[in-house]
Design a protein around this motif. Structure first.
Motif, mmCIF file in Angstrom:
data_model
loop_
_atom_site.group_PDB
_atom_site.id
_atom_site.type_symbol
_atom_site.label_atom_id
_atom_site.label_comp_id
_atom_site.label_asym_id
_atom_site.label_seq_id
_atom_site.Cartn_x
_atom_site.Cartn_y
_atom_site.Cartn_z
ATOM 1 N N LYS A 263 35.714 69.718 62.876
ATOM 2 C CA LYS A 263 36.234 69.261 63.874
ATOM 3 C C LYS A 263 34.071 69.448 64.229
ATOM 4 O O LYS A 263 33.157 69.393 63.705
ATOM 5 N N SER A 264 33.793 68.317 65.643
ATOM 6 C CA SER A 264 33.226 67.756 65.998
ATOM 7 C C SER A 264 31.709 69.445 66.095
ATOM 8 O O SER A 264 32.885 70.380 66.713
ATOM 9 N N ASP B 120 38.034 74.532 59.931
ATOM 10 C CA ASP B 120 37.652 74.002 61.373
ATOM 11 C C ASP B 120 39.189 74.029 61.706
ATOM 12 O O ASP B 120 40.100 74.516 62.706
ATOM 13 N N ARG B 121 40.317 73.721 61.384
ATOM 14 C CA ARG B 121 41.983 73.443 61.501
ATOM 15 C C ARG B 121 42.272 74.850 62.235
ATOM 16 O O ARG B 121 43.041 74.489 62.665
ATOM 17 N N ARG C 202 38.616 73.698 70.257
ATOM 18 C CA ARG C 202 37.310 72.841 70.028
ATOM 19 C C ARG C 202 36.615 73.611 68.678
ATOM 20 O O ARG C 202 35.376 73.421 68.390
ATOM 21 N N GLN C 203 37.058 75.185 68.333
ATOM 22 C CA GLN C 203 36.721 76.386 67.926
ATOM 23 C C GLN C 203 36.214 75.556 66.502
ATOM 24 O O GLN C 203 37.128 74.835 65.746
ATOM 25 N N LYS C 204 34.890 76.122 65.861
ATOM 26 C CA LYS C 204 34.652 75.813 63.950
ATOM 27 C C LYS C 204 35.175 77.486 63.416
ATOM 28 O O LYS C 204 34.776 78.249 64.337
ATOM 29 N N LYS D 132 34.476 80.171 65.845
ATOM 30 C CA LYS D 132 33.445 80.386 66.968
ATOM 31 C C LYS D 132 32.887 79.065 67.605
ATOM 32 O O LYS D 132 33.749 77.722 67.367
ATOM 33 N N ASN D 133 32.675 79.029 68.978
ATOM 34 C CA ASN D 133 32.132 77.939 70.058
ATOM 35 C C ASN D 133 31.530 77.555 68.868
ATOM 36 O O ASN D 133 29.956 77.719 68.905
#
Length: 71
Positions: A27-28, A49-50, A55-57, A68-69
């Protein structure tokens, strides 16, 4: 060929298959920096990440990995 060599080759194939397309799973954003000298709980709370919501990684906490964010 020895049995150990065949097991080694099989493991390499598994790793290659499991890591294919890993870039598409990211994710970005970046994970927050882990402060030096700190160690988190040594638990694997995510596997990439998935496996994190929204949007957390999946980030290091100093020992294990947790969602975490991004920063």
């Amino acid at each position: 060929m020895s049995r150990y060599f065949l097991v080694f080759v099989a493991l390499l194939v598994v790793v290659a298959v499991c890591t294919q397309g890993a870039e598409a799973q990211n994710k970005s954003g970046r994970c927050p920096r882990v402060p030096g000298g700190s160690g988190g709980i040594c638990v694997e709370g995510c596997s990439g990440d998935r496996s994190c919501p929204g949007r957390q990684k999946c980030c290091s906490n100093g020992c294990g990995r947790v969602c975490k964010n991004p920063v």
